[in-house]
Design a protein around this motif. Structure first.
Motif, PDB file in Angstrom:
ATOM      1  N   ILE A  63     -11.464  26.523 -17.448  1.00 27.92           N
ATOM      2  CA  ILE A  63     -10.923  26.158 -16.141  1.00 27.92           C
ATOM      3  C   ILE A  63     -10.982  27.373 -15.215  1.00 27.92           C
ATOM      4  N   ALA A  64     -11.429  27.159 -13.983  1.00 24.58           N
ATOM      5  CA  ALA A  64     -11.573  28.289 -13.062  1.00 24.58           C
ATOM      6  C   ALA A  64     -11.249  27.875 -11.632  1.00 24.58           C
ATOM      7  N   PRO A  65     -10.744  28.807 -10.844  1.00 20.82           N
ATOM      8  CA  PRO A  65     -10.537  28.522  -9.415  1.00 20.82           C
ATOM      9  C   PRO A  65     -11.879  28.354  -8.710  1.00 20.82           C
ATOM     10  N   VAL A  66     -11.947  27.409  -7.814  1.00 27.24           N
ATOM     11  CA  VAL A  66     -13.106  27.232  -6.935  1.00 27.24           C
ATOM     12  C   VAL A  66     -12.577  27.049  -5.521  1.00 27.24           C
ATOM     13  N   VAL A  88     -24.106  22.458 -17.943  1.00 21.78           N
ATOM     14  CA  VAL A  88     -23.485  21.440 -17.096  1.00 21.78           C
ATOM     15  C   VAL A  88     -24.335  21.194 -15.862  1.00 21.78           C
ATOM     16  N   VAL A  89     -24.822  22.261 -15.249  1.00 21.61           N
ATOM     17  CA  VAL A  89     -25.667  22.134 -14.050  1.00 21.61           C
ATOM     18  C   VAL A  89     -26.942  21.373 -14.380  1.00 21.61           C
ATOM     19  N   GLN A  90     -27.559  21.725 -15.496  1.00 29.09           N
ATOM     20  CA  GLN A  90     -28.797  21.058 -15.901  1.00 29.09           C
ATOM     21  C   GLN A  90     -28.558  19.567 -16.156  1.00 29.09           C
ATOM     22  N   ASN A  91     -27.482  19.253 -16.873  1.00 30.76           N
ATOM     23  CA  ASN A  91     -27.170  17.847 -17.147  1.00 30.76           C
ATOM     24  C   ASN A  91     -26.895  17.077 -15.862  1.00 30.76           C
ATOM     25  N   PHE A  92     -26.195  17.730 -14.947  1.00 31.02           N
ATOM     26  CA  PHE A  92     -25.861  17.079 -13.685  1.00 31.02           C
ATOM     27  C   PHE A  92     -27.120  16.797 -12.875  1.00 31.02           C
ATOM     28  N   ARG A 146     -22.609  17.936  -2.800  1.00 29.22           N
ATOM     29  CA  ARG A 146     -21.372  18.709  -2.737  1.00 29.22           C
ATOM     30  C   ARG A 146     -20.984  19.224  -4.118  1.00 29.22           C
ATOM     31  N   GLU A 147     -21.017  18.328  -5.118  1.00 31.15           N
ATOM     32  CA  GLU A 147     -20.606  18.749  -6.466  1.00 31.15           C
ATOM     33  C   GLU A 147     -21.613  19.710  -7.077  1.00 31.15           C
ATOM     34  N   SER A 148     -22.867  19.537  -6.726  1.00 32.50           N
ATOM     35  CA  SER A 148     -23.892  20.465  -7.219  1.00 32.50           C
ATOM     36  C   SER A 148     -23.612  21.881  -6.737  1.00 32.50           C
ATOM     37  N   VAL A 149     -23.159  21.990  -5.500  1.00 35.41           N
ATOM     38  CA  VAL A 149     -22.826  23.310  -4.942  1.00 35.41           C
ATOM     39  C   VAL A 149     -21.660  23.927  -5.703  1.00 35.41           C
ATOM     40  N   TYR A 150     -20.618  23.131  -5.975  1.00 36.20           N
ATOM     41  CA  TYR A 150     -19.467  23.638  -6.731  1.00 36.20           C
ATOM     42  C   TYR A 150     -19.896  24.130  -8.112  1.00 36.20           C
ATOM     43  N   LEU A 151     -20.694  23.334  -8.804  1.00 36.53           N
ATOM     44  CA  LEU A 151     -21.117  23.684 -10.159  1.00 36.53           C
ATOM     45  C   LEU A 151     -22.005  24.924 -10.158  1.00 36.53           C
ATOM     46  N   ARG A 152     -22.946  24.960  -9.230  1.00 38.77           N
ATOM     47  CA  ARG A 152     -23.865  26.110  -9.171  1.00 38.77           C
ATOM     48  C   ARG A 152     -23.136  27.395  -8.774  1.00 38.77           C
ATOM     49  N   ASN A 153     -22.200  27.274  -7.869  1.00 35.95           N
ATOM     50  CA  ASN A 153     -21.448  28.466  -7.451  1.00 35.95           C
ATOM     51  C   ASN A 153     -20.622  29.032  -8.606  1.00 35.95           C
ATOM     52  N   LEU A 154     -20.001  28.124  -9.377  1.00 35.82           N
ATOM     53  CA  LEU A 154     -19.203  28.597 -10.503  1.00 35.82           C
ATOM     54  C   LEU A 154     -20.101  29.207 -11.577  1.00 35.82           C
ATOM     55  N   HIS A 155     -21.250  28.580 -11.803  1.00 35.20           N
ATOM     56  CA  HIS A 155     -22.191  29.159 -12.765  1.00 35.20           C
ATOM     57  C   HIS A 155     -22.644  30.539 -12.306  1.00 35.20           C
ATOM     58  N   ALA A 156     -22.942  30.684 -11.025  1.00 38.84           N
ATOM     59  CA  ALA A 156     -23.377  31.980 -10.492  1.00 38.84           C
ATOM     60  C   ALA A 156     -22.283  33.026 -10.638  1.00 38.84           C
ATOM     61  N   ALA A 157     -21.049  32.616 -10.404  1.00 35.20           N
ATOM     62  CA  ALA A 157     -19.927  33.556 -10.520  1.00 35.20           C
ATOM     63  C   ALA A 157     -19.784  34.045 -11.960  1.00 35.20           C
ATOM     64  N   PHE A 158     -19.824  33.113 -12.917  1.00 37.19           N
ATOM     65  CA  PHE A 158     -19.735  33.496 -14.323  1.00 37.19           C
ATOM     66  C   PHE A 158     -20.925  34.368 -14.723  1.00 37.19           C
ATOM     67  N   SER A 159     -22.105  33.983 -14.272  1.00 34.14           N
ATOM     68  CA  SER A 159     -23.321  34.703 -14.641  1.00 34.14           C
ATOM     69  C   SER A 159     -23.317  36.124 -14.083  1.00 34.14           C
ATOM     70  N   ASN A 160     -22.963  36.263 -12.809  1.00 32.50           N
ATOM     71  CA  ASN A 160     -22.953  37.594 -12.181  1.00 32.50           C
ATOM     72  C   ASN A 160     -21.921  38.507 -12.832  1.00 32.50           C
ATOM     73  N   LYS A 161     -20.744  37.957 -13.111  1.00 31.95           N
ATOM     74  CA  LYS A 161     -19.686  38.771 -13.717  1.00 31.95           C
ATOM     75  C   LYS A 161     -20.059  39.167 -15.148  1.00 31.95           C
ATOM     76  N   SER A 162     -20.658  38.247 -15.888  1.00 32.60           N
ATOM     77  CA  SER A 162     -21.037  38.571 -17.265  1.00 32.60           C
ATOM     78  C   SER A 162     -22.161  39.602 -17.279  1.00 32.60           C
ATOM     79  N   THR A 163     -23.100  39.489 -16.346  1.00 33.18           N
ATOM     80  CA  THR A 163     -24.190  40.463 -16.261  1.00 33.18           C
ATOM     81  C   THR A 163     -23.649  41.857 -15.945  1.00 33.18           C
ATOM     82  N   ALA A 164     -22.711  41.920 -14.999  1.00 32.21           N
ATOM     83  CA  ALA A 164     -22.104  43.205 -14.636  1.00 32.21           C
ATOM     84  C   ALA A 164     -21.329  43.789 -15.808  1.00 32.21           C
ATOM     85  N   SER A 165     -20.625  42.945 -16.527  1.00 32.68           N
ATOM     86  CA  SER A 165     -19.832  43.403 -17.661  1.00 32.68           C
ATOM     87  C   SER A 165     -20.725  43.937 -18.776  1.00 32.68           C
ATOM     88  N   VAL A 166     -21.787  43.209 -19.086  1.00 35.12           N
ATOM     89  CA  VAL A 166     -22.711  43.648 -20.131  1.00 35.12           C
ATOM     90  C   VAL A 166     -23.410  44.937 -19.718  1.00 35.12           C
TER      91      VAL A 166
END
Length: 416
Positions: A112-115, A298-302, A316-336
């Motif tokens: 669960i994440a804030p959007v 989730v994005v791919q399935n959608f 609209r929902e595609s934007v929400y899903l893609r934005n959350l994926h990008a947020a997780f991806s960018n943060k994980s890349t920075a962390s790694v």
């Protein structure tokens, strides 16, 4: 008569729900579903998997509070933790038991994440042995809530205490372990190849914890060095005119020991962020890596699915899903990336310590040679040399284990 029929129907529905209470609303391990709410927890969007499993019609779900699927077996403590974390602007994951319209239950592992304007929850089917452990834990917390009349906040405190008694540092530690366990169980069940980025992140975290433990052990051992130097100097005083060689050896020992201490201090500084935060950044990186991979699916399935939405809703929902994926991806890349930088620093410091340790060994050899030359006059040095040998062996063993562990860092860097 009409009233009696309505009462009979109501009784029938109630009995049906009671009969279904211990039955599971089945969904497949390869299915992922999501829902998005506003800031108050009112459902604004979802996919068809969610409506099918919850057994609610689309029109009934849209605009309904998310607690419409809340199961009575869920302790209030869990939802207090979820909302407290989300309101702080942070994502959270955890096990949740939900209730379908018919009364059937279904367990999910939720991310669960804030959007923008609310919150988005993605759920997968938990299949690891952790689920049974958590189910028992929830039963215990729920019983305490009912018997002791605990408020949600106090119940959450009890839940965190129970989690710590299970061997976890905090909820971050618990959810990282749980999410990684469920994610890997799901990947294995689906026959997928290992997620290398996650595997490397886990290896690095394990290596860092071990290195921090060894740093503490070596630091304690090196503290004895001052006593050895003092004893060498005291023995040198007793030698009178023959003291020069022992004095020189003790001074060299002091200098090299100082270099090792400085090296350990610098290594400790590199590791300080990890150790002082209970490795929370490492755990967070594992959570983000799993969340990013789940969101990508989730994005791919959608995109490939045929959700009952208008074109505008899909966009609209595609934007929400893609934005959350990008947020997780960018943060994980920075962390790694930060982990890899730290790995390189650790490897450099390890090489330096190895060279310094060779110098310390040379000093010990000199001390033994000079002691043998002095014979009976240096009798008091024999026991001291034995103590130093044992101490150095302990330091050597710890350092060698650290060197070996550093290879995990090297492998992770190469793989990345």
């Amino acid at each position: 008569m009409t009233r009696s029929i309505q009462q009979d129907r109501s009784i029938e529905k109630s009995e049906a729900k009671t009969a279904n209470f211990n039955q599971e609303s089945i969904f497949k391990i390869d299915e992922l579903f999501f829902s998005r709410t506003d800031n108050r927890g009112v459902i604004e969007a979802f996919n068809s998997v969610f409506s099918r499993i919850s057994e609610h019609a689309d029109d009934a779900l849209r605009g309904a509070p998310h607690k419409v699927i809340r199961h009575s077996d869920m302790p209030k403590a869990v939802f207090w933790l979820i909302w407290d974390t989300l309101k702080a602007g942070k994502p959270i994951t955890g096990y949740v038991k939900n209730r379908a319209k018919s009364g059937r239950y279904y367990w999910v592992y939720a991310v669960i994440a804030p959007v923008d304007g609310g919150f988005l929850s993605v759920r997968m089917k938990p299949t690891s042995p952790m689920l049974a452990t958590v189910a028992e834990l929830y039963k215990k917390i729920l019983r305490l809530e009912r018997e002791d009349g605990l408020s949600p906040e106090k119940s959450a405190a009890v839940l965190l205490q129970e989690i710590r008694s299970m061997g976890f540092d905090d909820y971050m530690d618990f959810q990282a372990h749980a999410l990684v366990t469920e994610f890997q169980a799901r990947e294995n069940a689906l026959g997928r190849t290992p997620f290398n980025a996650l595997t490397n992140a886990i290896r690095v975290a394990e290596a860092e914890r071990m290195i921090c433990d060894k740093i503490a052990s070596i630091t304690d051992e090196l503290a004895q060095g001052a006593i050895y130097i003092l004893n060498m100097k005291l023995q040198a005083v007793k030698l009178g005119r023959d003291r020069a060689a022992i004095d020189a050896i003790s001074n060299n020992y002091d200098l090299i020991l100082g270099d090792i201490k400085s090296g350990i201090t610098r290594l400790k500084s590199i590791m300080s962020d990890a150790s002082t935060s209970n490795f929370s950044s490492r755990k967070e990186s594992q959570i983000l890596l799993c969340a990013s991979s789940i969101m990508a699916e989730v994005v791919q399935n959608f995109d490939q699915g045929d959700e009952p939405m208008t074109t505008e809703e899909r966009e609209r929902e595609s934007v929400y899903l893609r934005n959350l994926h990008a947020a997780f991806s960018n943060k994980s890349t920075a962390s790694v990336s930060a982990m890899m930088d730290e790995c390189r620093q650790v490897l450099g410091r390890m090489d330096s310590l190895r060279q310094t340790l060779l110098g310390l060994s040379a000093v010990r050899v000199s001390l033994r040679v000079e002691t043998n030359r002095l014979g009976e006059r240096a009798r008091g040095l024999d026991s001291l040399i034995s103590e130093i040998d044992q101490s150095h062996q302990r330091v050597r063993n710890d350092l060698e284990q650290m060197f070996e562990t550093a290879s995990h860092f090297s492998s992770a860097i190469t793989a990345s």
